[in-house]
Scaffold this motif. Structure first.
Motif, PDB file in Angstrom:
ATOM      1  N   VAL A  75       0.828  -1.162  -0.103  1.00  0.00           N
ATOM      2  CA  VAL A  75       0.190   0.138   0.220  1.00  0.00           C
ATOM      3  C   VAL A  75       0.767   1.335  -0.147  1.00  0.00           C
ATOM      4  O   VAL A  75       0.749   2.270  -0.944  1.00  0.00           O
ATOM      5  CB  VAL A  75      -1.032  -0.263   1.080  1.00  0.00           C
ATOM      6  N   ASN A  76       2.113   1.332   1.115  1.00  0.00           N
ATOM      7  CA  ASN A  76       2.906   2.258   0.914  1.00  0.00           C
ATOM      8  C   ASN A  76       3.548   2.607  -0.292  1.00  0.00           C
ATOM      9  O   ASN A  76       3.842   3.656  -0.749  1.00  0.00           O
ATOM     10  CB  ASN A  76       3.729   2.365   1.995  1.00  0.00           C
ATOM     11  N   SER A  77       3.945   1.577  -1.253  1.00  0.00           N
ATOM     12  CA  SER A  77       4.539   1.612  -2.278  1.00  0.00           C
ATOM     13  C   SER A  77       3.824   2.376  -3.460  1.00  0.00           C
ATOM     14  O   SER A  77       4.510   2.995  -4.500  1.00  0.00           O
ATOM     15  CB  SER A  77       5.222   0.391  -2.791  1.00  0.00           C
ATOM     16  N   MET A  78       2.541   2.340  -3.321  1.00  0.00           N
ATOM     17  CA  MET A  78       1.585   2.953  -4.358  1.00  0.00           C
ATOM     18  C   MET A  78       1.611   4.496  -3.893  1.00  0.00           C
ATOM     19  O   MET A  78       1.085   5.291  -4.678  1.00  0.00           O
ATOM     20  CB  MET A  78       0.264   2.253  -4.378  1.00  0.00           C
ATOM     21  N   ASN A  79       2.039   4.949  -2.973  1.00  0.00           N
ATOM     22  CA  ASN A  79       1.892   6.302  -2.677  1.00  0.00           C
ATOM     23  C   ASN A  79       3.374   6.958  -2.729  1.00  0.00           C
ATOM     24  O   ASN A  79       3.993   7.474  -1.729  1.00  0.00           O
ATOM     25  CB  ASN A  79       1.616   6.467  -0.800  1.00  0.00           C
ATOM     26  N   VAL A  80       3.736   7.203  -4.027  1.00  0.00           N
ATOM     27  CA  VAL A  80       5.131   7.818  -4.392  1.00  0.00           C
ATOM     28  C   VAL A  80       4.905   9.136  -4.995  1.00  0.00           C
ATOM     29  O   VAL A  80       5.717   9.567  -5.748  1.00  0.00           O
ATOM     30  CB  VAL A  80       5.684   6.762  -5.088  1.00  0.00           C
ATOM     31  N   PHE A  81       3.586   9.485  -4.972  1.00  0.00           N
ATOM     32  CA  PHE A  81       3.467  10.990  -5.836  1.00  0.00           C
ATOM     33  C   PHE A  81       4.386  12.029  -5.376  1.00  0.00           C
ATOM     34  O   PHE A  81       5.004  12.571  -6.130  1.00  0.00           O
ATOM     35  CB  PHE A  81       1.983  11.437  -5.724  1.00  0.00           C
ATOM     36  N   ASP A  82       4.557  12.355  -3.829  1.00  0.00           N
ATOM     37  CA  ASP A  82       5.489  13.251  -3.377  1.00  0.00           C
ATOM     38  C   ASP A  82       6.839  13.132  -3.820  1.00  0.00           C
ATOM     39  O   ASP A  82       7.582  14.091  -4.279  1.00  0.00           O
ATOM     40  CB  ASP A  82       5.305  13.458  -1.801  1.00  0.00           C
ATOM     41  N   LEU A  83       7.354  11.919  -3.927  1.00  0.00           N
ATOM     42  CA  LEU A  83       8.821  11.791  -4.093  1.00  0.00           C
ATOM     43  C   LEU A  83       8.989  11.972  -5.688  1.00  0.00           C
ATOM     44  O   LEU A  83      10.074  12.535  -6.109  1.00  0.00           O
ATOM     45  CB  LEU A  83       9.178  10.083  -3.960  1.00  0.00           C
ATOM     46  N   VAL A  84       8.028  11.456  -6.372  1.00  0.00           N
ATOM     47  CA  VAL A  84       8.478  11.671  -8.058  1.00  0.00           C
ATOM     48  C   VAL A  84       8.223  13.028  -8.239  1.00  0.00           C
ATOM     49  O   VAL A  84       8.844  13.691  -9.132  1.00  0.00           O
ATOM     50  CB  VAL A  84       7.248  10.855  -8.782  1.00  0.00           C
TER      51      VAL A  84
END
Length: 112
Positions: A75-84
Motif C-alpha cells: 500500500v505504501n509503495s503506491m503512494n509515491v506521488f510526492d517523491l516523484v
C-alpha cells in the motif's frame, strides 16, 4: 544522477525505501516483542540450537506479522506521488512518470 532514466529510478527506489524503513522496523520490533517467552524457555530446556529456535519457533510465529507488513509495504509503495513530483517531476524521458502524476498534470495543467 537524476538526468538519466535508469539512475533516476534507482534514486527513487532508494529514497522510497529509506522513507518507510523506520516504520517497517518498528513493526518488526513490535512483532518480535510480542512473541511468548515461555516457548523459548522450553526450547532452551530441550536443548534446541539457535538455528532451530529461529527456524521452528521465531519465523513461524512471525508469519502473521510478515503478512501484515507485506500488505502495508504494498500500500505504501503506491503512494509515491510526492517523491516523484519533488525529485524528478516525471523524470528524464518520462521514465519515472506514474499514474498519479499523470492525473495531477491532466487535472491542473490541461486546457480541456
Amino acid at each position: 544522477m537524476l538526468g538519466k532514466p535508469f539512475t533516476a529510478m534507482v534514486v527513487l527506489n532508494f529514497v522510497g525505501s529509506w522513507k518507510f524503513f523506520g516504520m517497517m522496523m518498528v513493526y518488526w520490533l513490535a512483532g518480535l516483542q510480542s512473541l511468548p517467552t515461555d516457548v523459548y524457555e522450553t526450547a532452551k530446556v530441550d536443548g534446541a540450537s539457535s538455528w532451530a529456535v529461529l527456524q521452528y519457533i521465531t519465523l513461524p510465529l512471525l508469519a502473521p506479522y510478515a503478512v501484515v507488513i507485506l500488505l502495508l509495504t504494498i500500500v505504501n509503495s503506491m503512494n509515491v506521488f510526492d517523491l516523484v513530483k519533488i525529485l524528478t517531476g516525471g523524470g528524464p524521458l518520462h521514465a519515472t512518470k506514474t499514474a498519479d502524476l499523470y492525473i495531477f498534470r491532466y487535472a491542473f495543467f490541461s486546457r480541456r
